[in-house]
Write a protein that holds these residues in place. Sequence first.
Motif, PDB file in Angstrom:
ATOM      1  N   SER A   1      91.848 -13.671  55.743  1.00  0.00           N
ATOM      2  CA  SER A   1      92.707 -12.602  56.130  1.00  0.00           C
ATOM      3  C   SER A   1      92.079 -12.870  57.651  1.00  0.00           C
ATOM      4  O   SER A   1      92.941 -12.373  58.406  1.00  0.00           O
ATOM      5  N   ALA A   2      90.961 -11.956  57.580  1.00  0.00           N
ATOM      6  CA  ALA A   2      89.722 -11.336  58.416  1.00  0.00           C
ATOM      7  C   ALA A   2      90.156 -12.838  59.873  1.00  0.00           C
ATOM      8  O   ALA A   2      90.704 -12.497  61.163  1.00  0.00           O
TER       9      ALA A   2
ATOM     10  N   LEU B   1      93.230 -12.840  61.018  1.00  0.00           N
ATOM     11  CA  LEU B   1      94.222 -12.156  61.442  1.00  0.00           C
ATOM     12  C   LEU B   1      93.668 -11.976  63.356  1.00  0.00           C
ATOM     13  O   LEU B   1      94.251 -11.279  63.899  1.00  0.00           O
TER      14      LEU B   1
ATOM     15  N   ILE C   1      96.015 -13.520  65.451  1.00  0.00           N
ATOM     16  CA  ILE C   1      96.850 -13.664  66.246  1.00  0.00           C
ATOM     17  C   ILE C   1      97.049 -11.974  67.142  1.00  0.00           C
ATOM     18  O   ILE C   1      97.519 -11.745  67.750  1.00  0.00           O
ATOM     19  N   GLU C   2      95.592 -11.353  66.663  1.00  0.00           N
ATOM     20  CA  GLU C   2      94.991 -10.204  67.809  1.00  0.00           C
ATOM     21  C   GLU C   2      95.092 -10.913  69.057  1.00  0.00           C
ATOM     22  O   GLU C   2      95.041 -10.259  69.851  1.00  0.00           O
TER      23      GLU C   2
ATOM     24  N   VAL D   1     100.006 -19.220  60.622  1.00  0.00           N
ATOM     25  CA  VAL D   1      99.418 -18.040  61.392  1.00  0.00           C
ATOM     26  C   VAL D   1      99.758 -18.202  63.229  1.00  0.00           C
ATOM     27  O   VAL D   1      99.874 -17.113  63.990  1.00  0.00           O
TER      28      VAL D   1
ATOM     29  N   ILE E   1     100.209  -5.584  64.095  1.00  0.00           N
ATOM     30  CA  ILE E   1      99.027  -5.859  62.747  1.00  0.00           C
ATOM     31  C   ILE E   1      99.607  -5.929  61.698  1.00  0.00           C
ATOM     32  O   ILE E   1      99.400  -6.955  60.347  1.00  0.00           O
TER      33      ILE E   1
ATOM     34  N   ALA F   1     101.180  -8.809  60.150  1.00  0.00           N
ATOM     35  CA  ALA F   1     100.321 -10.156  60.070  1.00  0.00           C
ATOM     36  C   ALA F   1      99.530  -9.381  58.827  1.00  0.00           C
ATOM     37  O   ALA F   1      99.827 -10.454  58.161  1.00  0.00           O
ATOM     38  N   LYS F   2      99.062  -8.245  58.668  1.00  0.00           N
ATOM     39  CA  LYS F   2      98.869  -8.565  57.456  1.00  0.00           C
ATOM     40  C   LYS F   2      99.140  -8.464  55.969  1.00  0.00           C
ATOM     41  O   LYS F   2      98.949  -9.459  55.093  1.00  0.00           O
TER      42      LYS F   2
ATOM     43  N   LEU G   1     100.168 -12.339  54.981  1.00  0.00           N
ATOM     44  CA  LEU G   1      98.601 -12.761  55.177  1.00  0.00           C
ATOM     45  C   LEU G   1      98.228 -12.118  53.569  1.00  0.00           C
ATOM     46  O   LEU G   1      98.447 -13.394  53.186  1.00  0.00           O
TER      47      LEU G   1
END
Lengths: 200, 200
Positions: free
Chosen positions: A91-92, A95, A98-99, A162, A184, A187-188, A191
Amino acid sequence: MKKEKKTYHHGNLAESLLNAVDELATKFGLEAVTLRACAKLVGVSPSSAFRHFSDKRALMTAFATKAIHQLAHAMALAKEQANSNKEDAFSAVGLAYIEFALDKPAFFRAMWREETIYTNDENYIQATNLLSAHLQGGFAETIEDTDPESFSSQELLAWSSVHGMANLFVDGPVGKGETKKQKIIMAKDMLKVLSKAFLQ
Amino acid sequence: MKKEKKTYHHGNLAESLLNAVDELATKFGLEAVTLRACAKLVGVSPSSAFRHFSDKRALMTAFATKAIHQLAHAMALAKEQANSNKEDAFSAVGLAYIEFALDKPAFFRAMWREETIYTNDENYIQATNLLSAHLQGGFAETIEDTDPESFSSQELLAWSSVHGMANLFVDGPVGKGETKKQKIIMAKDMLKVLSKAFLQ
DNA sequence: TGACAAATGTAAACACTGTTCACATAATAA
DNA sequence: TTATTATGTGAACAGTGTTTACATTTGTCA
């Protein structure tokens, strides 16, 4: 850090031009990046660019390659951090992907423009390979990876989702009115749902 | 040689110009679409285009809108067909999305170019709304949809993954050497994995 | 019908763009 | 030193989107 005496020879014009692309792209968008504007920003004549890049397209390819490396770095960092915090690496990494698109939309766009860059450029291909390796690295703890060379269906789903959300945010209608923080969270949440597909 | 009946007034120049964009985009790619080339193809002077579109960007926006409607239509068709065959509507719609991108890459690119089109154009927004409605329609049988207005995490995952794979195929490094048939298989496999995330 | 306004198409310009080429200058090798 | 190579320049070229004053057609209303 660098000496700024104006000599006839610039010194490292290639890199300076890439920095100019960076600045113009972040300030005014990819479409505003013009060879002449870059040259002017660096303080050099337009034709000088052709001593270092055969094309405008070659310049944009180099820029895209650089951007991909930045993204790969951000993902590596995210994975490292997640691991040391004993958090979910997958997930990190997703993320972070996407970030990056949210923070540097022009960079993200530049990476994936088949018609604007030379996608069969050696360095570019190498960068995309590195990127997919980092993706698989992030997945490794979550997804069972049998073949490190090709992508499994699970890995493909992970990358696609993603990559897709990043694109929908940057160039699509999703999350248009919302803040980065809200995006965000979206997104989380996505995920989280995605992880379910891998747990069984 | 005979005189073609060239009237001074074209009749429906706006639509003809859009067709010219279509032809040039499919033949030579989006980047080759130029206002002057379109005008020449239609057999009209370059400046005449501005009687029907305020901008080149406005022309491309109209084209993007048209392309989105085409995609939405393809998805509706796929759903209909799947339903009458008692097959999985969700996978069919997702597959139609990806297949459209494979068949008409220039069209797919044109739809999602924030910097090249007016994304706050009324008709364009309406088209994207229609598209997302068709997406939710396809998901409806598979995903529990509580709020038809906003997208749930599951729906977002579905759209993202499908959109992402389409983009990775069209502008990314995935499936580069492979045939369309193989790519379709990859898509189907991914959709299969994706379904697991929804079955809980 | 005729006159006149609104639509629609045109030619010529304008400031841009990427790109080339002969030339100028600097750095390096001999 | 001299010769060679690398790097930057200025002027040109064709092509781009766009504007402008003008030309032609169509539609409207007396």
